[in-house]
Write a protein that holds these residues in place. Structure first.
Motif, PDB file in Angstrom:
ATOM      1  N   LEU A 123     -79.888  39.507 -42.921  1.00 22.59           N
ATOM      2  CA  LEU A 123     -79.741  38.283 -43.707  1.00 22.59           C
ATOM      3  C   LEU A 123     -79.726  37.044 -42.814  1.00 22.59           C
ATOM      4  O   LEU A 123     -80.169  35.978 -43.212  1.00 22.59           O
ATOM      5  N   ALA A 124     -79.177  37.213 -41.599  1.00 21.94           N
ATOM      6  CA  ALA A 124     -79.117  36.078 -40.666  1.00 21.94           C
ATOM      7  C   ALA A 124     -80.517  35.582 -40.326  1.00 21.94           C
ATOM      8  O   ALA A 124     -80.717  34.408 -40.033  1.00 21.94           O
ATOM      9  N   MET A 125     -81.506  36.480 -40.384  1.00 20.17           N
ATOM     10  CA  MET A 125     -82.882  36.096 -40.062  1.00 20.17           C
ATOM     11  C   MET A 125     -83.477  35.156 -41.107  1.00 20.17           C
ATOM     12  O   MET A 125     -84.505  34.536 -40.886  1.00 20.17           O
ATOM     13  N   LEU A 126     -82.839  35.061 -42.278  1.00 25.09           N
ATOM     14  CA  LEU A 126     -83.366  34.209 -43.345  1.00 25.09           C
ATOM     15  C   LEU A 126     -82.975  32.742 -43.163  1.00 25.09           C
ATOM     16  O   LEU A 126     -83.475  31.879 -43.874  1.00 25.09           O
ATOM     17  N   GLY A 127     -82.060  32.471 -42.229  1.00 24.23           N
ATOM     18  CA  GLY A 127     -81.539  31.115 -42.069  1.00 24.23           C
ATOM     19  C   GLY A 127     -82.612  30.062 -41.864  1.00 24.23           C
ATOM     20  O   GLY A 127     -82.619  29.018 -42.517  1.00 24.23           O
ATOM     21  N   THR A 128     -83.569  30.347 -40.965  1.00 22.01           N
ATOM     22  CA  THR A 128     -84.617  29.361 -40.655  1.00 22.01           C
ATOM     23  C   THR A 128     -85.510  29.115 -41.857  1.00 22.01           C
ATOM     24  O   THR A 128     -85.875  27.975 -42.163  1.00 22.01           O
ATOM     25  N   LYS A 129     -85.876  30.202 -42.566  1.00 21.78           N
ATOM     26  CA  LYS A 129     -86.725  30.048 -43.747  1.00 21.78           C
ATOM     27  C   LYS A 129     -86.014  29.245 -44.830  1.00 21.78           C
ATOM     28  O   LYS A 129     -86.625  28.417 -45.516  1.00 21.78           O
ATOM     29  N   LEU A 130     -84.723  29.470 -44.980  1.00 20.06           N
ATOM     30  CA  LEU A 130     -83.958  28.725 -45.978  1.00 20.06           C
ATOM     31  C   LEU A 130     -83.825  27.249 -45.583  1.00 20.06           C
ATOM     32  O   LEU A 130     -83.851  26.371 -46.439  1.00 20.06           O
ATOM     33  N   GLU A 131     -83.673  26.987 -44.288  1.00 22.79           N
ATOM     34  CA  GLU A 131     -83.669  25.599 -43.813  1.00 22.79           C
ATOM     35  C   GLU A 131     -84.977  24.916 -44.181  1.00 22.79           C
ATOM     36  O   GLU A 131     -85.012  23.773 -44.623  1.00 22.79           O
ATOM     37  N   GLU A 132     -86.075  25.653 -43.973  1.00 18.70           N
ATOM     38  CA  GLU A 132     -87.405  25.122 -44.249  1.00 18.70           C
ATOM     39  C   GLU A 132     -87.569  24.827 -45.744  1.00 18.70           C
ATOM     40  O   GLU A 132     -88.109  23.791 -46.133  1.00 18.70           O
ATOM     41  N   LYS A 133     -87.051  25.732 -46.586  1.00 20.03           N
ATOM     42  CA  LYS A 133     -87.217  25.582 -48.029  1.00 20.03           C
ATOM     43  C   LYS A 133     -86.329  24.472 -48.601  1.00 20.03           C
ATOM     44  O   LYS A 133     -86.741  23.725 -49.489  1.00 20.03           O
ATOM     45  N   THR A 134     -85.103  24.367 -48.093  1.00 15.74           N
ATOM     46  CA  THR A 134     -84.128  23.453 -48.689  1.00 15.74           C
ATOM     47  C   THR A 134     -84.029  22.103 -47.983  1.00 15.74           C
ATOM     48  O   THR A 134     -83.554  21.136 -48.568  1.00 15.74           O
ATOM     49  N   GLY A 135     -84.446  22.053 -46.712  1.00 10.12           N
ATOM     50  CA  GLY A 135     -84.250  20.824 -45.938  1.00 10.12           C
ATOM     51  C   GLY A 135     -82.802  20.602 -45.552  1.00 10.12           C
ATOM     52  O   GLY A 135     -82.395  19.509 -45.172  1.00 10.12           O
ATOM     53  N   ILE A 136     -81.990  21.660 -45.640  1.00  3.97           N
ATOM     54  CA  ILE A 136     -80.550  21.575 -45.337  1.00  3.97           C
ATOM     55  C   ILE A 136     -80.265  22.300 -44.026  1.00  3.97           C
ATOM     56  O   ILE A 136     -80.806  23.385 -43.785  1.00  3.97           O
ATOM     57  N   ASN A 137     -79.451  21.716 -43.168  1.00  4.21           N
ATOM     58  CA  ASN A 137     -79.095  22.339 -41.898  1.00  4.21           C
ATOM     59  C   ASN A 137     -78.198  23.554 -42.160  1.00  4.21           C
ATOM     60  O   ASN A 137     -77.187  23.451 -42.850  1.00  4.21           O
ATOM     61  N   ILE A 138     -78.569  24.717 -41.623  1.00  2.32           N
ATOM     62  CA  ILE A 138     -77.847  25.964 -41.904  1.00  2.32           C
ATOM     63  C   ILE A 138     -77.494  26.664 -40.599  1.00  2.32           C
ATOM     64  O   ILE A 138     -78.314  26.757 -39.687  1.00  2.32           O
ATOM     65  N   LYS A 139     -76.268  27.157 -40.514  1.00  3.12           N
ATOM     66  CA  LYS A 139     -75.839  28.032 -39.419  1.00  3.12           C
ATOM     67  C   LYS A 139     -75.386  29.353 -40.040  1.00  3.12           C
ATOM     68  O   LYS A 139     -74.752  29.357 -41.101  1.00  3.12           O
ATOM     69  N   THR A 140     -75.708  30.476 -39.382  1.00  2.00           N
ATOM     70  CA  THR A 140     -75.420  31.788 -39.968  1.00  2.00           C
ATOM     71  C   THR A 140     -74.575  32.640 -39.032  1.00  2.00           C
ATOM     72  O   THR A 140     -74.827  32.686 -37.831  1.00  2.00           O
ATOM     73  N   ILE A 141     -73.569  33.328 -39.597  1.00  2.01           N
ATOM     74  CA  ILE A 141     -72.724  34.264 -38.850  1.00  2.01           C
ATOM     75  C   ILE A 141     -72.749  35.607 -39.578  1.00  2.01           C
ATOM     76  O   ILE A 141     -72.557  35.661 -40.801  1.00  2.01           O
ATOM     77  N   SER A 142     -72.985  36.675 -38.824  1.00  2.00           N
ATOM     78  CA  SER A 142     -73.050  38.012 -39.410  1.00  2.00           C
ATOM     79  C   SER A 142     -71.673  38.690 -39.418  1.00  2.00           C
ATOM     80  O   SER A 142     -70.695  38.158 -38.889  1.00  2.00           O
ATOM     81  N   ASN A 143     -71.633  39.892 -40.023  1.00  2.00           N
ATOM     82  CA  ASN A 143     -70.422  40.734 -40.073  1.00  2.00           C
ATOM     83  C   ASN A 143     -69.256  40.025 -40.749  1.00  2.00           C
ATOM     84  O   ASN A 143     -68.139  39.993 -40.239  1.00  2.00           O
ATOM     85  N   VAL A 144     -69.515  39.438 -41.916  1.00  2.00           N
ATOM     86  CA  VAL A 144     -68.492  38.676 -42.619  1.00  2.00           C
ATOM     87  C   VAL A 144     -67.340  39.569 -43.078  1.00  2.00           C
ATOM     88  O   VAL A 144     -67.536  40.720 -43.456  1.00  2.00           O
ATOM     89  N   THR A 145     -66.123  39.029 -43.003  1.00  2.00           N
ATOM     90  CA  THR A 145     -64.920  39.690 -43.523  1.00  2.00           C
ATOM     91  C   THR A 145     -64.128  38.662 -44.323  1.00  2.00           C
ATOM     92  O   THR A 145     -64.395  37.460 -44.235  1.00  2.00           O
TER      93      THR A 145
END
Length: 935
Positions: free
Chosen positions: A643-665
């Motif tokens: 899912l973390a790999m989707l961050g750049t594509k989502l930035e491109e689609k939304t124009g919103i700055n996104i940071k991603t962290i894996s292994n959420v708890t």
């Protein structure tokens, strides 16, 4: 003839032959009626009618809507001299001499008077009418709509419509009950709804009537019905079925009540309410969000809200069209509620700037709060939007005070007059000798505190903190609360204990606090919040004594920020959070815990059952990211690295700055929410802090056979460059790895000894930096990393040979993006650095394809920086000239035409046209690179 004279003559004409009974019935003319008769703007007519009231020629009757009648008409009809001290009255009946008072009845359909009655609310109003008229006693209703969309107002208008239609008698009860206030307390809920008998429980000192008894013969409005527990829903539907109930503790007496229920929720009723309860609420009515309303309706809503503020100020407002433009597009997540908050802020700013004027308050762009002003400045659609808005308002529009009828108005959020408060504080500060600039800054800060807190503040529930913080820590925090209250001379509620307990608990468990602030920022905090810093020092001593740990200075700074944030409740734009996890309810469960424990924040969950396709996942993530974004970017917490790999594509689609962290708890979600709400950190700082905190926790958990993997960053000083290098490596790791990878920073001076110690504990995948340690792992120099190839080498080292995606935006642009962001954030004034980088990276991919060349990172950075500043210079109207005319050869001309053609769509997107000379400079960079790759 002057406009005011025309309006006055029309008023006289309309009542030239009126009888007493007719006048008492219609109460005068509204501004809208006169405007339609004279074919004038309603706002201009309203302005002149109020001038007639001030000149004591007309009486304002505060009905719904407000009406006006000439004084001479009233004197003639009532056969009495009018008291000119009283030019505004609630109704004419009370002033009609010995005439018998006519019973008050609403004379106009309240639903039809709502903004959008013939547009976005047409279907909702039709459903409400049908529900009210349905025999024998009407249908119970469920109002669906997002927060701030106007569900409470609509419920009140349904009540008024029922009176207007003679379904309910005038004066019938309308009782409001917020279900969230009694969440998880069934006994208290039962007592509130149905009442209790004296002695039925401890504290029940007398008999008490419940809400269903108080609402007998009227309407009971149940707000936030999704917060009503299943037991509460069952209590209600038994009453709905039978109309009978008992008070708590009462068995021998069976009571009855006739109540029409209107319920409201922001949630999906199918998942939030019992099916057995839903069956008893047959009419579901959707209240549209602000975004779903037409531009005309949004203009009318803004005008109405401005009119209400004009009534508070007791002055007319002269509103510039740019203010309308900015306000209408400022409510990005809070609907009409947020629009109201923003209107109050703008009016308060304008009022402060025009305290010396008695007649009118002008509202221009300078009166916009900084965040709204910045959004307006950075928008490329302002001209187009203003043109559309100009169909409904003038370049400057006069708005007069609007007074609603007492029977139809909704209770206001502010229990005091904000403008009286401003005048009082300005007078006090003037006496203390402060300059006008200092006074303005002081008052404006106070305004944001008062107005924004009313919109964002939510009831804070008493949940089990012991699940997330140790009992000892909670006891310590209660002591610290007493210290803070004594030192700061103020009172804190239990939010203080919740947030401070979690903060201290997190500090103790992680052993140290990540330093994400530089020296200048920490000095600024000490100097700005002197009292809070002194309290934080006391906290430090007590924590050290109580827990026997060393508390570093950065922790004192964080405690200072925390105390100040809880003390002021100042709601700035916050970083949004999206939690995404596979499974039917994994993400929702974590988000629910965070909201229940830490209160309102821009956070959303994306549950992903295994049956959901990748395209659906992208759509859901994109929608939620847009939903939570307040302009400061979005932190995405996900359960798998894929899912973390989707961050750049989502930035491109939304124009919103996104940071991603894996292994959420759940703990990670709580930590992120706490930092968003109460440390006021930006996206990058929150990302760094959460990542480092939880990477340390992962590093201390039992490992699978073999050493933990690591990347080693080598730098001469171990400070500035090392920190930037660590940021870049973290971004690469998050895109490339599913498992945690430690990033270690070492000084090149002590490299020999440090690297040996690291090799004992970690499997080093690669080293990056100024010096090659010559170990059995690939080394990437800073030069190679900046040029672009180094990023690919690191990716291959992490993935054991897998080549990263090569689509330009997703693959090799981390270095370009990170290095450009740093510079553009510092020097761009008008343009959004994140947005312009996305646009220019997309354009660079296009022009590389057109020219058939591959640009290294250094050249891409050069082009992006030059082009971004070229766009900025268009706004400033300071283009630079291309003076090297002899350098324009055939190749440069050819490259220029390609540059111009490929850049045109992006110029249109931004609404900015770069000059020919600027484009020649850009084309010259490409031409030079093209020449170099040919030979």
């Amino acid at each position: 003839m002057k406009r005011i004279d025309k309006i006055y003559r029309r008023l006289l004409h309309n009542f030239r032959e009126v009888t007493l009974n007719q006048l008492l019935k219609i109460q005068g003319n509204s501004a809208k009626e006169i405007a339609e008769q004279l074919k004038m703007e309603r706002s201009n007519v309203s302005f002149e009618l109020n001038n007639l009231v001030r000149s004591k020629k007309a009486i304002k009757v505060k009905t719904f809507p407000v009406r006006y009648v000439p004084v001479e008409v009233v004197e003639r009809t009532f056969n009495m001299k009018w008291n000119t001290e009283k030019m505004e009255v609630d109704e004419l009946h009370q002033c009609s001499g010995n005439q018998k008072r006519v019973p008050r009845k609403i004379s106009t359909n309240p639903l039809e008077l709502m903004i959008g009655a013939k547009g976005s609310l047409k279907k909702a109003i039709s459903q409400a009418k049908a529900a009210v008229f349905y025999p024998p006693h009407g249908l119970h209703m469920l109002l669906l709509g997002p927060t701030g969309s106007g569900k409470s107002l609509f419920a009140n208008r349904i009540y008024q419509f029922a009176i207007y239609s003679d379904i309910l008698k005038p004066g019938s009860p309308f009782i409001t009950f917020n279900c969230a206030d009694y969440y998880n307390n069934p006994q208290l809920l039962l007592s509130q709804l149905f009442g209790h008998k004296k002695g039925s429980f401890t504290g029940a000192d007398e008999d008490k009537a419940g809400l269903v008894e108080q609402a007998d013969g009227g309407i009971l409005f149940m707000d936030e019905i999704h917060r009503l527990p299943p037991e509460g829903q069952e209590m209600l539907f038994y009453f709905i079925d039978s109309g009978a109930y008992n008070r708590l503790g009462e068995t021998e007496h069976r009571r009855t009540s006739k109540v029409l229920f209107i319920c409201a929720t922001t949630e999906n009723p199918g998942s939030a309410l019992l099916k057995t309860f839903l069956r008893r609420i047959p009419m579901t009515i959707h209240i549209p969000s602000l975004e779903e309303r037409s531009l005309k309706e949004r203009v009318e809503l803004t005008t109405f809200l401005l009119g209400k503020e004009a009534e508070r100020i007791k002055k007319n407002l002269n509103v510039h069209i740019d203010v309308y433009n900015a306000l209408i597009h400022s409510a990005t997540f809070g609907n009409v509620g947020q629009l109201k908050s923003n209107v109050q802020l703008v009016c308060a700013h304008g009022f402060l700037h025009h305290l010396d004027r008695d007649d009118v308050v002008e509202l221009t762009v300078r009166d916009l709060p900084d965040d709204i002003k910045q959004d307006w400045i950075s928008s490329s659609k302002n001209i187009e939007r203003s043109k559309m808005i100009s169909e409904y308002v003038n370049i400057t529009t006069i708005i007069s005070p609007i007074v609603e009828d007492e029977t139809t108005k909704i209770d206001d959020d502010l229990s005091f007059n904000l403008y009286d408060l401003i005048e009082e504080k300005v007078n006090i500060l003037n006496k203390e000798g402060l300059s006008k600039k200092e006074i303005n800054q002081y008052i404006l800060t106070d305004l944001h505190l008062h107005v924004r807190s009313f919109f964002h503040q939510r009831t804070f529930q008493n949940y089990n903190l012991l699940k997330f913080a140790d009992d000892e820590v909670i006891r310590l925090t209660k002591e610290l609360k007493e210290v803070a209250e004594h030192e700061l001379n103020c009172k804190f509620d239990r939010k203080f204990i919740y947030f401070l307990s979690m903060h201290i608990d997190a500090f103790l468990k992680r052993g140290k606090q990540t330093d994400v602030l530089n020296a200048q920022e920490t000095d600024e905090i000490r100097d700005t919040y002197v009292k809070e810093y002194q309290v934080a020092l006391i906290f430090k001593d007590k924590i050290q004594e109580y827990c026997r740990v060393v508390v570093p200075e950065i922790e004192v700074i964080y405690l200072t920020m925390l105390i100040q944030s809880i003390k002021s409740l100042e709601a700035n734009k916050r970083v949004g959070i999206v939690v995404a996890a596979h499974g039917n309810s994994m993400a929702s469960s974590m988000v629910d815990v965070a909201i229940e424990l830490l209160g309102s924040t821009p956070i959303a969950a994306v549950d992903m059952p295994l049956s959901v396709s990748p395209s659906q996942i992208m759509e859901r993530l994109e929608a939620k990211i847009k939903q939570v974004d307040e302009g400061e970017g979005v932190l995405m917490l996900v359960d798998m690295g894929s899912l973390a790999m989707l961050g750049t594509k989502l930035e491109e689609k939304t124009g919103i700055n996104i940071k991603t962290i894996s292994n959420v708890t759940t703990s990670m979600v709580l930590d992120a929410v706490r930092k968003v709400n109460y440390l006021n950190l930006n996206l990058h700082a929150i990302y760094e802090s959460v990542t480092k905190d939880f990477t340390e926790l992962w590093g201390r958990t039992p490992q699978s056979p073999g050493k933990q993997k690591a990347l080693v960053s080598i730098c001469t000083t171990g400070s500035g460059t090392a920190k930037k290098l660590e940021e870049i490596l973290t971004t690469i790791v998050n895109q490339a790895a599913d498992d945690p990878i430690k990033i270690l920073t070492v000084s090149s001076i002590k490299l020999a000894n440090s690297i040996k110690e690291i090799e004992k504990e970690y499997e080093i995948l690669a080293t990056v930096g100024t010096k090659n340690p010559k170990i059995n792992a690939p080394h990437v120099s800073l030069e190679v990393l900046i040029e672009g190839e180094g990023e690919r080498m690191i990716h291959q080292a992490i993935t054991k040979g897998t080549v990263p995606p090569g689509d330009g935006l997703a693959g090799t642009n981390i270095m370009v993006r990170e290095l450009c962001e740093d510079s553009l954030k510092k020097y761009l004034v008008f343009l959004n650095p994140y947005h312009i980088i996305d646009i220019l990276l997309e354009w660079l991919q296009t022009i590389q394809d057109e020219l058939g060349i591959m640009l290294n990172n250094a050249v891409m950075i050069k082009v992006i920086m030059h082009t971004a500043f070229a766009f900025e210079r268009v706004i400033k109207d300071h283009p630079i000239a291309f003076s090297e005319e002899d350098a324009i050869d055939d190749q440069l001309k050819k490259v220029y035409h390609i540059t111009e053609r490929t850049l045109k769509p992006y110029e249109q997107k931004l609404g900015l046209a770069i000059s020919e000379d600027e484009k020649l400079f850009i084309a010259a960079i490409f031409a030079e690179e093209l020449h170099g790759q040919m030979f």
